[in-house]
Scaffold this motif. Sequence first.
Motif, PDB file in Angstrom:
ATOM      1  N   LEU A 101       0.426  -1.004   0.553  1.00 55.39           N
ATOM      2  CA  LEU A 101       0.002   0.013   0.096  1.00 55.39           C
ATOM      3  C   LEU A 101       1.332   1.591  -0.163  1.00 55.39           C
ATOM      4  CD1 LEU A 101      -2.120  -0.421   2.793  1.00 55.39           C
ATOM      5  CD2 LEU A 101      -3.160  -0.471   0.175  1.00 55.39           C
ATOM      6  N   HIS A 102       1.784   1.020   0.238  1.00 52.83           N
ATOM      7  CA  HIS A 102       2.878   3.179   0.190  1.00 52.83           C
ATOM      8  C   HIS A 102       3.404   2.805  -0.940  1.00 52.83           C
ATOM      9  CE1 HIS A 102       3.396   4.235   4.885  1.00 52.83           C
ATOM     10  NE2 HIS A 102       3.917   2.693   4.791  1.00 52.83           N
ATOM     11  N   HIS A 103       3.978   1.466  -1.439  1.00 61.68           N
ATOM     12  CA  HIS A 103       3.973   2.153  -3.236  1.00 61.68           C
ATOM     13  C   HIS A 103       2.681   2.123  -3.904  1.00 61.68           C
ATOM     14  CE1 HIS A 103       7.807   0.175  -1.581  1.00 61.68           C
ATOM     15  NE2 HIS A 103       7.902   0.822  -2.086  1.00 61.68           N
ATOM     16  N   ALA A 104       1.263   2.125  -3.613  1.00 61.59           N
ATOM     17  CA  ALA A 104       0.493   2.064  -4.162  1.00 61.59           C
ATOM     18  C   ALA A 104       0.488   4.113  -4.781  1.00 61.59           C
ATOM     19  CB  ALA A 104      -1.026   2.029  -3.911  1.00 61.59           C
ATOM     20  N   ALA A 105       0.168   4.070  -6.002  1.00 66.21           N
ATOM     21  CA  ALA A 105       0.233   5.968  -6.640  1.00 66.21           C
ATOM     22  C   ALA A 105      -0.724   6.642  -5.471  1.00 66.21           C
ATOM     23  CB  ALA A 105      -0.048   5.937  -8.010  1.00 66.21           C
ATOM     24  N   ALA A 106      -0.630   7.889  -4.689  1.00 71.00           N
ATOM     25  CA  ALA A 106      -1.183   8.220  -4.541  1.00 71.00           C
ATOM     26  C   ALA A 106      -1.717   8.159  -3.318  1.00 71.00           C
ATOM     27  CB  ALA A 106      -2.667   9.384  -5.229  1.00 71.00           C
ATOM     28  N   ALA A 107      -0.534   7.137  -2.875  1.00 72.08           N
ATOM     29  CA  ALA A 107      -1.427   6.352  -1.530  1.00 72.08           C
ATOM     30  C   ALA A 107      -0.649   7.375  -0.251  1.00 72.08           C
ATOM     31  CB  ALA A 107       0.068   5.184  -0.688  1.00 72.08           C
ATOM     32  N   SER A 108      -2.504   7.363  -0.065  1.00 67.72           N
ATOM     33  CA  SER A 108      -2.605   7.757   1.565  1.00 67.72           C
ATOM     34  C   SER A 108      -2.009   6.892   2.866  1.00 67.72           C
ATOM     35  CB  SER A 108      -3.675   8.978   1.884  1.00 67.72           C
ATOM     36  OG  SER A 108      -3.106   9.621   3.488  1.00 67.72           O
ATOM     37  N   VAL A 109      -0.953   6.288   3.607  1.00 67.50           N
ATOM     38  CA  VAL A 109      -1.218   5.448   4.286  1.00 67.50           C
ATOM     39  C   VAL A 109      -0.231   5.633   5.556  1.00 67.50           C
ATOM     40  CG1 VAL A 109      -0.354   2.686   5.021  1.00 67.50           C
ATOM     41  CG2 VAL A 109      -0.933   3.405   2.670  1.00 67.50           C
ATOM     42  N   GLN A 110      -0.524   5.566   6.958  1.00 62.73           N
ATOM     43  CA  GLN A 110      -0.144   5.962   8.120  1.00 62.73           C
ATOM     44  C   GLN A 110      -0.291   5.229   8.947  1.00 62.73           C
ATOM     45  OE1 GLN A 110      -0.941   9.398  10.270  1.00 62.73           O
ATOM     46  NE2 GLN A 110      -0.683   8.252  12.369  1.00 62.73           N
ATOM     47  N   ASP A 111       1.566   4.612   9.534  1.00 59.31           N
ATOM     48  CA  ASP A 111       2.292   3.704  10.232  1.00 59.31           C
ATOM     49  C   ASP A 111       1.700   3.566  11.023  1.00 59.31           C
ATOM     50  OD1 ASP A 111       2.882   2.534   7.901  1.00 59.31           O
ATOM     51  OD2 ASP A 111       5.052   3.294   8.275  1.00 59.31           O
ATOM     52  N   ARG A 112       0.663   3.197  12.052  1.00 60.30           N
ATOM     53  CA  ARG A 112       0.949   3.490  14.001  1.00 60.30           C
ATOM     54  C   ARG A 112       1.480   2.237  14.366  1.00 60.30           C
ATOM     55  NH1 ARG A 112      -1.438   7.320  17.222  1.00 60.30           N
ATOM     56  NH2 ARG A 112      -3.464   5.679  19.062  1.00 60.30           N
ATOM     57  N   MET A 113       2.001   2.647  15.061  1.00 56.16           N
ATOM     58  CA  MET A 113       3.094   1.301  15.684  1.00 56.16           C
ATOM     59  C   MET A 113       3.224   0.978  17.042  1.00 56.16           C
ATOM     60  SD  MET A 113       4.014   0.164  12.713  1.00 56.16           S
ATOM     61  CE  MET A 113       5.408  -1.008  13.281  1.00 56.16           C
ATOM     62  N   PHE A 114       2.751   0.166  17.314  1.00 57.48           N
ATOM     63  CA  PHE A 114       2.435  -0.278  18.469  1.00 57.48           C
ATOM     64  C   PHE A 114       3.497  -1.386  19.201  1.00 57.48           C
ATOM     65  CE2 PHE A 114      -1.295   2.768  18.988  1.00 57.48           C
ATOM     66  CZ  PHE A 114      -0.347   3.677  19.387  1.00 57.48           C
ATOM     67  N   ASN A 115       4.337  -2.010  19.393  1.00 56.17           N
ATOM     68  CA  ASN A 115       5.805  -3.068  19.114  1.00 56.17           C
ATOM     69  C   ASN A 115       5.758  -3.643  20.762  1.00 56.17           C
ATOM     70  OD1 ASN A 115       4.985  -3.215  16.740  1.00 56.17           O
ATOM     71  ND2 ASN A 115       6.844  -1.248  16.959  1.00 56.17           N
TER      72      ASN A 115
END
Length: 374
Positions: A101-115
């Motif tokens: 999804l990060h490599h999709a053109a015009a993608a709007s993806v926010q990583d929300r990381m809890f590890n």
Amino acid sequence: MQGEIEDPNSDIRAFLTADVLSFVRQLLDRRKNEGGELYLALYELHDPELIGLLYEAAQSGHVHLILSTAGSTDPNPKGTAKGSRNPVVWDTENNDARAKLHHAAAASVQDRMFNNKTPIGHDKFAVYVKNNVPTAVMTGSTNWTETGLCTQSNNCIIIEDASLAKFYLDFWHRLQADAQPKRVPLTVKVAKGPPVVGAEQNNAIQGPTLRRDNMRPFGPVTLADRVSQAEVWFSPNTHSAKKTDQSPMPGDLNDVYSLMDHAKKAILFLTFMPGESGKQNIIGEAAKLAKQRPDLLVAGAISDPSAMPPNYVRPAKGQTKPKVKIPAPSVWWPDGEDSRIAMIRATAIGTPVGDLHPELLSAGPRLQGVLRQR
């Protein structure tokens, strides 16, 4: 079996998903047909068909996704010496979907990381916005995974209401504003098989501003039938990520307890894992009310057995323990047949009965063999 439930052309997948897949993709289809915007916050994203639909939608630039961490893999064989251990790899479940999804053109993806295992971004909702106005929201417990669609008892609902949709859209923006550490990719090579790919661990928690803003209900609002009312609580809504015996009662749980206190005839519930052994959660509260009010019927089902009220009496000092391990009861009804309370835990019959094969409690590696037997 894993291959079957991942295959969009599989008859087994079609049977197991029933109508849930078409329901989950409704807002994606609506966005495509009507040209609106879609805002999603997801916990697990692993189903190939849903990933493909999201990828196609993300290329349009009209889909905005907040994707949390899901899954972890320990790459160390059992018995590996402490000094030789590789780090645990996190986000292994969402890694492939996230990269695509990060490599999709015009993608709007926010990583929300809890590890760090304590907080998880357990959001599963989507808001449809048409002409800059939020009009519908989809929410529920359904994970966007092949197991969530095919092998779990989940629920999903779409509510066509502008006020409720706006509550969820505002919450989406609060999640977006709650800054988290940047995702750090991690790949660990193993002796056998492909490398384990995911992200490094961190100690992130949801921020104080988000927690504070969620410490109140949103609503109530009157729905389209002009009779029903709805009120929404969002989480996290406590000051701390961890609970102790002295922790104050969260506002949403206080509302639930109040409703239970005012129950006239019965309390019926379905729950997953509200807490252990009925302590400081609805399970223990329901048991207390049933004891105080013999006229009240209390019945429900619990997915995680550890949430059941205590139903095991430890042997007295000096008493011999039984030689045969006796399984924990599946039903908690403290007064037997005279009980006005019954709590049933998720269980399965492991012994073949007639033409029936052993029941499957969870969808793991055994599932393939079980279906082959059938």
